[in-house]
Write a protein that holds these residues in place. Structure first.
Motif, PDB file in Angstrom:
ATOM      1  N   PHE B  85       0.845  -1.202   0.000  1.00  0.00           N
ATOM      2  CA  PHE B  85       0.000   0.000   0.000  1.00  0.00           C
ATOM      3  C   PHE B  85       0.875   1.246   0.000  1.00  0.00           C
ATOM      4  O   PHE B  85       1.985   1.253   0.512  1.00  0.00           O
ATOM      5  CB  PHE B  85      -0.995   0.010   1.168  1.00  0.00           C
ATOM      6  CG  PHE B  85      -0.375  -0.084   2.538  1.00  0.00           C
ATOM      7  CD1 PHE B  85      -0.170  -1.321   3.132  1.00  0.00           C
ATOM      8  CD2 PHE B  85      -0.015   1.045   3.244  1.00  0.00           C
ATOM      9  CE1 PHE B  85       0.402  -1.424   4.404  1.00  0.00           C
ATOM     10  CE2 PHE B  85       0.528   0.963   4.504  1.00  0.00           C
ATOM     11  CZ  PHE B  85       0.751  -0.284   5.098  1.00  0.00           C
ATOM     12  N   ILE B  88      -2.029   6.053   3.531  1.00  0.00           N
ATOM     13  CA  ILE B  88      -3.015   5.772   4.570  1.00  0.00           C
ATOM     14  C   ILE B  88      -4.018   6.923   4.587  1.00  0.00           C
ATOM     15  O   ILE B  88      -3.665   8.082   4.351  1.00  0.00           O
ATOM     16  CB  ILE B  88      -2.372   5.579   5.964  1.00  0.00           C
ATOM     17  CG1 ILE B  88      -1.546   6.787   6.377  1.00  0.00           C
ATOM     18  CG2 ILE B  88      -1.530   4.329   6.007  1.00  0.00           C
ATOM     19  CD1 ILE B  88      -0.926   6.650   7.759  1.00  0.00           C
ATOM     20  N   ILE B 106      -2.521  10.607   3.580  1.00  0.00           N
ATOM     21  CA  ILE B 106      -1.082  10.637   3.875  1.00  0.00           C
ATOM     22  C   ILE B 106      -0.368   9.651   2.955  1.00  0.00           C
ATOM     23  O   ILE B 106      -0.586   8.440   3.038  1.00  0.00           O
ATOM     24  CB  ILE B 106      -0.817  10.261   5.347  1.00  0.00           C
ATOM     25  CG1 ILE B 106      -1.443  11.306   6.282  1.00  0.00           C
ATOM     26  CG2 ILE B 106       0.680  10.133   5.625  1.00  0.00           C
ATOM     27  CD1 ILE B 106      -1.385  10.948   7.751  1.00  0.00           C
ATOM     28  N   THR B 108       3.027  10.554   2.255  1.00  0.00           N
ATOM     29  CA  THR B 108       4.420  10.871   2.555  1.00  0.00           C
ATOM     30  C   THR B 108       4.671  10.516   4.012  1.00  0.00           C
ATOM     31  O   THR B 108       4.239  11.238   4.919  1.00  0.00           O
ATOM     32  CB  THR B 108       4.706  12.365   2.307  1.00  0.00           C
ATOM     33  OG1 THR B 108       4.377  12.676   0.950  1.00  0.00           O
ATOM     34  CG2 THR B 108       6.173  12.665   2.562  1.00  0.00           C
ATOM     35  N   ALA B 109       5.304   9.396   4.213  1.00  0.00           N
ATOM     36  CA  ALA B 109       5.568   8.919   5.565  1.00  0.00           C
ATOM     37  C   ALA B 109       6.766   7.991   5.524  1.00  0.00           C
ATOM     38  O   ALA B 109       7.011   7.321   4.507  1.00  0.00           O
ATOM     39  CB  ALA B 109       4.350   8.180   6.130  1.00  0.00           C
ATOM     40  N   THR B 110       7.476   7.960   6.587  1.00  0.00           N
ATOM     41  CA  THR B 110       8.583   7.018   6.679  1.00  0.00           C
ATOM     42  C   THR B 110       7.999   5.604   6.650  1.00  0.00           C
ATOM     43  O   THR B 110       7.106   5.292   7.421  1.00  0.00           O
ATOM     44  CB  THR B 110       9.359   7.226   7.992  1.00  0.00           C
ATOM     45  OG1 THR B 110       9.762   8.587   8.071  1.00  0.00           O
ATOM     46  CG2 THR B 110      10.572   6.318   8.060  1.00  0.00           C
ATOM     47  N   GLY B 111       8.478   4.788   5.739  1.00  0.00           N
ATOM     48  CA  GLY B 111       7.963   3.417   5.657  1.00  0.00           C
ATOM     49  C   GLY B 111       6.937   3.210   4.568  1.00  0.00           C
ATOM     50  O   GLY B 111       6.459   2.088   4.375  1.00  0.00           O
ATOM     51  N   LEU B 112       6.580   4.262   3.850  1.00  0.00           N
ATOM     52  CA  LEU B 112       5.667   4.124   2.709  1.00  0.00           C
ATOM     53  C   LEU B 112       6.457   4.215   1.404  1.00  0.00           C
ATOM     54  O   LEU B 112       7.373   5.030   1.309  1.00  0.00           O
ATOM     55  CB  LEU B 112       4.595   5.217   2.713  1.00  0.00           C
ATOM     56  CG  LEU B 112       3.429   5.057   3.661  1.00  0.00           C
ATOM     57  CD1 LEU B 112       2.497   6.254   3.555  1.00  0.00           C
ATOM     58  CD2 LEU B 112       2.661   3.766   3.401  1.00  0.00           C
ATOM     59  N   PRO B 113       6.112   3.435   0.419  1.00  0.00           N
ATOM     60  CA  PRO B 113       5.097   2.365   0.441  1.00  0.00           C
ATOM     61  C   PRO B 113       5.541   1.205   1.317  1.00  0.00           C
ATOM     62  O   PRO B 113       6.727   1.033   1.581  1.00  0.00           O
ATOM     63  CB  PRO B 113       5.001   1.946  -1.041  1.00  0.00           C
ATOM     64  CG  PRO B 113       6.261   2.402  -1.664  1.00  0.00           C
ATOM     65  CD  PRO B 113       6.743   3.581  -0.906  1.00  0.00           C
ATOM     66  N   CYS B 114       4.559   0.433   1.733  1.00  0.00           N
ATOM     67  CA  CYS B 114       4.834  -0.640   2.685  1.00  0.00           C
ATOM     68  C   CYS B 114       4.264  -1.953   2.152  1.00  0.00           C
ATOM     69  O   CYS B 114       3.121  -2.002   1.695  1.00  0.00           O
ATOM     70  CB  CYS B 114       4.188  -0.281   4.011  1.00  0.00           C
ATOM     71  SG  CYS B 114       4.354  -1.557   5.274  1.00  0.00           S
ATOM     72  N   THR B 115       5.078  -2.960   2.194  1.00  0.00           N
ATOM     73  CA  THR B 115       4.613  -4.285   1.787  1.00  0.00           C
ATOM     74  C   THR B 115       4.405  -5.131   3.041  1.00  0.00           C
ATOM     75  O   THR B 115       5.366  -5.443   3.748  1.00  0.00           O
ATOM     76  CB  THR B 115       5.637  -4.980   0.876  1.00  0.00           C
ATOM     77  OG1 THR B 115       5.895  -4.127  -0.253  1.00  0.00           O
ATOM     78  CG2 THR B 115       5.124  -6.320   0.395  1.00  0.00           C
ATOM     79  N   PRO B 116       3.163  -5.454   3.343  1.00  0.00           N
ATOM     80  CA  PRO B 116       2.891  -6.200   4.578  1.00  0.00           C
ATOM     81  C   PRO B 116       3.585  -7.563   4.562  1.00  0.00           C
ATOM     82  O   PRO B 116       3.666  -8.221   3.519  1.00  0.00           O
ATOM     83  CB  PRO B 116       1.376  -6.365   4.562  1.00  0.00           C
ATOM     84  CG  PRO B 116       0.874  -5.309   3.641  1.00  0.00           C
ATOM     85  CD  PRO B 116       1.935  -5.134   2.615  1.00  0.00           C
TER      86      PRO B 116
END
Lengths: 152, 135
Positions: B85, B88, B106, B108-116
């Motif tokens: 994803f 968020i 949001i 723009t974040a540390t850790g995005l994009p994130c693969t679960p």
């Protein structure tokens, strides 16, 4: 004549007389006149004395009159001041053309809702919103000793 | 795009239709491969395709709104699986998708994009002046 001038105290008497008769006539209007007599200031209306005051009081009254006159002038020019202040506000300039809060409020309304918007359309108050920057931290899978938190 | 309030979210705050600390607030992780949120036209949760919603949080806890700054306790998404994803979205949960207002986008974040990877994901809010967001 020389004998007269040599008489004792004559010079002082002439000076006193000159002071008494010296007067400045300042026509304020057809009916109102300001003049001086000695150290006093006289205010006359149609030649009749309204008031006589010491020069110090006259200066104080003149200052107060000038201040009151400026306020009265401001009210007389209210529409022009509101229009000018609205332009200044619309342009975003931090300049006040009047200290009158009612005129300032009217100018603000004019700047926000008046016809001036058509002529100076692009100025607006920017939104102050701000979004933080979060961090997503993904745990390691069970049994995944080599995995790392997902700080990408 | 960048982090932003949804237009509908702004309207909701101004119109008194969204109450940060009284309403149930949640977040959803969105897979842009399926649907990219539009902060101008999307207004409710049903505007984000169900297929794009990778994970949904529980209700935010310890919410505050002091001085117009929205904050809450960090959110833990448990055992997250699914597609990667990219953003968020914070929304007001009414229990009905068509009335659940979208508030904050949001990406723009540390850790995005994130693969679960199947483990928990903690969303740690900004500890700076803006926290989650500031009006």
């Amino acid at each position: 004549m020389e004998q007269i001038l040599r008489s004792p105290g004559i010079v002082e008497r002439i000076k006193y007389f000159a002071c008494e008769v010296t007067m400045a006539i300042l026509p304020v209007s057809d009916a109102l006149t300001i003049r001086t007599e000695g150290s006093r200031v006289l205010l006359l209306h149609n030649g009749a004395l309204i008031t006589s005051m010491p020069w110090q009081a006259a200066i104080e009254i003149a200052k107060a009159l000038a201040g009151a006159a400026r306020l009265a002038q401001e009210m007389d020019d209210a529409q022009r001041i509101i229009a000018d202040q609205a332009i200044v506000r619309r342009l975003g300039l931090p300049i006040g053309l009047t200290n009158n809060p009612r005129l300032q409020a009217e100018a603000l309304k004019e700047a926000q809702w008046g016809d001036i918007r058509r002529y100076i359309p692009s100025i607006s108050v920017a939104s102050g919103e701000a979004i933080g920057t979060p961090a997503l931290i993904q745990d390691r899978r069970k049994g995944d000793h080599h995995g790392k938190p997902n700080h990408q | 795009m960048s982090n932003s309030l949804f237009d509908g979210g702004r309207e909701a705050f101004l119109g008194g239709d969204a109450d940060w600390d009284a309403n149930t607030i949640k977040l959803v992780c969105v897979d842009h491969a399926d649907d990219t949120p539009n902060v101008t036209t999307d207004d409710n949760l049903d505007d984000i395709l169900a297929a794009a919603r990778v994970a949904t949080s529980g209700a935010f806890a310890s919410k505050t709104k002091t001085a117009g700054v929205a904050d809450a306790a960090d959110v833990v998404l448990t055992t997250v699986t699914g597609d990667q994803f990219e953003s968020i979205v914070i929304y007001k949960d009414t229990g009905t998708e068509s009335t659940s207002l979208l508030l904050v986008f949001i990406d723009t974040a540390t850790g995005l994009p994130c693969t679960p990877n199947g483990a928990n994901i903690t969303v740690a809010w900004d500890s700076g002046a803006n926290k989650i967001f500031r009006l």
